[in-house]
Design a protein around this motif. Structure first.
Motif, PDB file in Angstrom:
ATOM      1  N   HIS A  18       0.832  -1.205   0.000  1.00 59.71           N
ATOM      2  CA  HIS A  18       0.000   0.000   0.000  1.00 59.71           C
ATOM      3  C   HIS A  18       0.872   1.263   0.000  1.00 59.71           C
ATOM      4  CE1 HIS A  18      -3.402   2.524   0.432  1.00 59.71           C
ATOM      5  NE2 HIS A  18      -3.188   2.833   1.683  1.00 59.71           N
ATOM      6  N   LEU A  19       1.996   1.204   0.726  1.00 58.38           N
ATOM      7  CA  LEU A  19       2.908   2.352   0.731  1.00 58.38           C
ATOM      8  C   LEU A  19       3.413   2.634  -0.683  1.00 58.38           C
ATOM      9  CD1 LEU A  19       4.791   4.474   2.089  1.00 58.38           C
ATOM     10  CD2 LEU A  19       6.458   2.629   2.362  1.00 58.38           C
ATOM     11  N   LYS A  25       1.157   6.733  -6.784  1.00 61.70           N
ATOM     12  CA  LYS A  25      -0.017   7.573  -7.074  1.00 61.70           C
ATOM     13  C   LYS A  25       0.314   9.053  -6.924  1.00 61.70           C
ATOM     14  CE  LYS A  25      -4.314   6.942  -5.661  1.00 61.70           C
ATOM     15  NZ  LYS A  25      -5.364   6.498  -4.726  1.00 61.70           N
ATOM     16  N   ALA A  26       1.234   9.356  -6.012  1.00 58.50           N
ATOM     17  CA  ALA A  26       1.630  10.751  -5.805  1.00 58.50           C
ATOM     18  C   ALA A  26       2.663  11.192  -6.847  1.00 58.50           C
ATOM     19  CB  ALA A  26       2.180  10.930  -4.397  1.00 58.50           C
ATOM     20  N   GLU A 366     -13.278  16.399  -3.717  1.00 60.76           N
ATOM     21  CA  GLU A 366     -13.383  14.940  -3.587  1.00 60.76           C
ATOM     22  C   GLU A 366     -12.352  14.134  -4.379  1.00 60.76           C
ATOM     23  OE1 GLU A 366     -17.442  14.149  -4.635  1.00 60.76           O
ATOM     24  OE2 GLU A 366     -18.143  14.497  -2.602  1.00 60.76           O
ATOM     25  N   VAL A 367     -11.398  14.783  -5.025  1.00 59.50           N
ATOM     26  CA  VAL A 367     -10.412  14.021  -5.795  1.00 59.50           C
ATOM     27  C   VAL A 367      -9.010  14.340  -5.284  1.00 59.50           C
ATOM     28  CG1 VAL A 367     -11.801  13.811  -7.878  1.00 59.50           C
ATOM     29  CG2 VAL A 367     -10.307  15.783  -7.610  1.00 59.50           C
ATOM     30  N   ALA A 368      -8.057  13.491  -5.694  1.00 57.50           N
ATOM     31  CA  ALA A 368      -6.705  13.626  -5.151  1.00 57.50           C
ATOM     32  C   ALA A 368      -5.917  14.752  -5.814  1.00 57.50           C
ATOM     33  CB  ALA A 368      -5.962  12.314  -5.302  1.00 57.50           C
ATOM     34  N   HIS A 369      -6.336  15.190  -6.992  1.00 58.16           N
ATOM     35  CA  HIS A 369      -5.568  16.209  -7.703  1.00 58.16           C
ATOM     36  C   HIS A 369      -6.266  17.559  -7.688  1.00 58.16           C
ATOM     37  CE1 HIS A 369      -3.375  12.719  -8.840  1.00 58.16           C
ATOM     38  NE2 HIS A 369      -2.434  13.479  -9.327  1.00 58.16           N
ATOM     39  N   GLY A 387      -1.297  19.348  -9.677  1.00 61.25           N
ATOM     40  CA  GLY A 387      -0.737  18.048  -9.296  1.00 61.25           C
ATOM     41  C   GLY A 387      -1.490  17.491  -8.117  1.00 61.25           C
ATOM     42  N   THR A 388      -0.762  16.758  -7.280  1.00 60.36           N
ATOM     43  CA  THR A 388      -1.423  16.207  -6.107  1.00 60.36           C
ATOM     44  C   THR A 388      -1.745  17.365  -5.162  1.00 60.36           C
ATOM     45  OG1 THR A 388       0.654  15.988  -4.935  1.00 60.36           O
ATOM     46  CG2 THR A 388      -0.040  14.107  -6.254  1.00 60.36           C
TER      47      THR A 388
END
Ligand code: CTP
Length: 404
Positions: A18-19, A25-26, A366-369, A387-388
């Motif tokens: 997961h790490l 993902k980042a 609600e999203v990561a970016h 970006g992130t």
């Protein structure tokens, strides 16, 4: 960043999957270097699939590219998770009998260890001496945590959670330019009660605010994160010894918490989506159809929190040089119109910086970016970032530091 993730032979290796996922993902380039023992817990295909790079344990593969030293030389950071008692002993002694060992000897990048072992092994004098040696050499540690261990015992020795290791990775690389400063960040979305079961709310998850708070703590600040309806999942990225979370629900509670915290703040970032209106009265009974339902809800304007903070500062109720950053979610497609609205909003609120984010399908809520333009003095765009949410957080704090 080029990150090498070393994995040694402990059951916590499954959490390292997961790490690696969080890191890729980042946007980081991750090479996994397991030991042979680690592969007994999680197999090679998993590491290759999750990191999208070939994985080997041997110094004899890819010899032409001198892989056994190249990995370490090219790394911006090496993380070892889990780091077992045995691997910690080997690292302390400089033993290089596999690819992870040579990589660790060849690297000049920061090294972060996430120890995982039984409590007795962690407390053992040999392990403690090895840890002291490694910390003395400048290696970084995350964990171990107290908690349940394999076999049902508990105590110190449990590997830190992947989210916490991820945050520690970012912390190790962060500049310390906020050392000694107080930073207050608001995050999430307020909820204004209509009746005991309903509220007027918005779609803000609190991710951007949590990322700003985490980045500020990593850069050395003492942080207060005023969180309006932010889930524990989102708050996990902001777990840091120098960070305190204050939970609020409504706009009025947000106003109270922010005014209280801002009195001592050097930097205030108002990332929360605060309701502009609330129901004039909240019914103390559920508004059922029999009672006439919800046909009309009368609304009254809430206090503009960030404008109130700017006024308090003007009245001297803030440290000199306090910087206030506000946000604006703009839906206009026309960039000029968006900026004009942002310029007017910045003036109206009396703040130094206004981060405009595009609330469209791929960005924002609600999203990561996320993608922002930061409007500063005279209405100039002083920075923009995409970006992130952590990358955007970095740009916002860079801009705040530049104003001070
Ligand atoms: N804000 C606040 N208090 C409120 C409403 C908003 O502190 N009651 C803050 C938000 O946290 C954000 C900034 O003001 O930092 C901009 O919010 P936004 O809703 O875009 O601005 P408004 O002033 O509501 O302007 P408009 O509705 O015209 O877009």
């Amino acid at each position: 960043m080029n990150i090498v993730v070393g994995v040694t032979g402990g059951i916590a290796a499954y959490k390292t999957v997961h790490l690696v996922r969080l890191l890729t993902k980042a946007g980081h380039d991750v090479t996994v270097v397991p030991t042979d023992d680690a592969l007994r817990f999680v197999g090679l295909p998993t590491w290759e699939a999750i990191s999208r790079h070939p994985v080997t344990t041997s110094v004899h593969d890819d010899v032409a590219r001198v892989r056994h030293v190249a990995l370490g030389q090219n790394a911006d950071l090496v993380v070892v998770a889990p780091a077992t008692a045995n691997s910690i002993a080997k690292i302390a002694a400089g033993i290089a009998d596999d690819l992870l060992g040579t990589t660790l000897l060849a690297t000049e990048a920061p090294v972060l260890l996430a120890p995982a072992m039984h409590a007795e092994m962690w407390r053992n004098a040999a392990t403690q001496a090895n840890i002291a040696t490694l910390v003395g050499r400048g290696l970084h540690l995350v964990g171990p945590a107290e908690g349940e261990l394999a076999g049902g015992d508990s105590g110190p020795g449990r590997m830190a959670e992947p989210e916490q290791i991820f945050t520690a990775v970012l912390d190790v690389r962060a500049p310390r330019d906020l050392d000694g400063l107080n930073v207050v960040v608001s995050a999430g979305g307020t909820r204004e009660p209509i009746d005991p079961v309903r509220f007027l709310g918005n779609r803000s998850s609190g991710r951007q605010g949590a990322a700003i708070a985490a980045e500020a703590a990593a850069r050395g600040a003492t942080v207060t994160l005023v969180a309006a309806n932010v889930s524990d999942d989102v708050l996990a990225v902001a777990r840091h010894p120098q960070l305190e979370v204050v939970h609020v629900g409504t706009a009025a509670q947000m106003a109270d918490a922010m005014k209280y915290a801002a009195v001592a703040a050097d930097v205030v970032v108002m990332a929360a989506a605060v309701a502009d209106y609330r129901p004039t009265e909240a019914s103390d009974q559920k508004l059922t159809k029999e009672l006439g339902g919800l046909g009309r809800i009368e609304l009254v304007e809430t206090e503009d929190v960030v404008a109130a903070l700017a006024e308090a500062r003007a009245a001297g109720r803030a440290p000199t040089g306090q910087v206030i950053v506000a946000f604006a979610a703009e839906t206009s497609e026309d960039p000029e119109e968006r900026l004009d609205r942002a310029r007017r909003k910045r003036e109206r609120k009396g703040v130094e910086l206004l981060a405009v984010n595009l609330a469209d399908a791929g960005h924002g809520f609600e999203v990561a970016h996320n993608a922002v333009e930061i409007v500063g003095g005279e209405g100039a765009v002083v920075a923009s970032a995409a970006g992130t949410k952590r990358q955007v957080a970095r740009a916002i704090l860079d801009a705040a530091v530049a104003v001070r």
